[in-house]
Design an enzyme around this catalytic site. Sequence first.
Site, PDB file in Angstrom:
ATOM      1  N   ASP A   1       0.815  -1.222   0.000  1.00 20.54           N
ATOM      2  CA  ASP A   1       0.000   0.000   0.000  1.00 20.54           C
ATOM      3  C   ASP A   1       0.843   1.264   0.000  1.00 20.54           C
ATOM      4  OD1 ASP A   1      -2.447  -1.364   0.038  1.00 20.54           O
ATOM      5  OD2 ASP A   1      -2.469  -1.478   2.225  1.00 20.54           O
TER       6      ASP A   1
ATOM      7  N   HIS B   1      -6.753  -4.858  -2.814  1.00 21.03           N
ATOM      8  CA  HIS B   1      -7.106  -4.116  -1.598  1.00 21.03           C
ATOM      9  C   HIS B   1      -7.461  -2.706  -2.043  1.00 21.03           C
ATOM     10  CE1 HIS B   1      -7.356  -2.821   2.460  1.00 21.03           C
ATOM     11  NE2 HIS B   1      -6.123  -2.373   2.606  1.00 21.03           N
TER      12      HIS B   1
END
Length: 338
Positions: free
Chosen positions: A82, A107
């Site tokens: 991320d 995600h």
Amino acid sequence: MQVFYEKDANLNLLKDKRIAVIGYGSQGHAHSNNLKDSGFDVVVGLPEGSKSRAKAEAAGLEVLYTRDAVDWADLVMVLVPDELAPTVYKNEIEPALKPGKYLLFAHGFGVHFGKIVPPKDVNVFLVAPKGPGHLVRSEYNRGRGVPCLLAVYQDITGDSREIGMAYASAIGGGKAGIIETTFKEETETDLFGEQAVLCGGLTALIKAGYETLTEAGYAPEMAYFECLHEMKLIVDLLYEGGISNMRYSVSNTAEYGDLTRGSRVVTEETKKEMKKILAEIQSGQFADEWMAECDNGKENFKRMEAEGEAHSIEKVGEELRGMMPWLQEKTLVNKQAN
């Protein structure tokens, strides 16, 4: 909430599609190898000098530089951490995106919190296996699968849902179940689970129990067994059949202690703090905090990580695990290969 299976997916939709998997970590190695073994045209996109290149090539996968992989592909699955994704996206992915392509995520973090802003002329959706990549791969090799979440964020060509369902089935998810959700729901529940229960809550509870026993004069080895080692026995029962299944299996003494003492440890005050954590996630506060931490070189992250590694529970655990060689048999993670 609807659940779909392999019979509901049309894998022929991927037959003439070229797929680039960006990254070769836990999820990246699973997706790319499962797609390859399912008979689809896949390459792995990695930066120059990546240590993962040799692993991917050893698995029989073609590796291209990230931008070249995106330029080549019809579907681009972004499977980098991320904290790296916004920079990788901006520098390597976005410049090679063409109208009508499919941009996939496992995600919703970057998109949901505005760290990644896709162009309006590409399809955007997520396929999120509900398990670590090594499990996604091992279950696929057993002819099974891990349930997947599917969420469409942007549908330009009108077939993103069907393409997403086919992709989820191609990595094994159709055998277990494909559940429709949204980027918001997937992202916020995932972060909350990690922070309040699965990682943060669990490790804090284990260490607090260990410290309570050792500070009272009990042997560290006994504290380790009771507060960490045996956690797997309980979690396996929960995983297999839920809380009632676990209570059915343990002794009456253990169950009575569970029913009468658990709520004294996890109290209403604990739940209030959980609600604060959820609010920080929902507002974007946590996302901003984490990205700022990364921008500052992860100084606090590295310090806290080092403190955790130096805790006596880790040293005691390492010594005790050395007495149990069976723990290393059939492990999901092989750092040399995946």
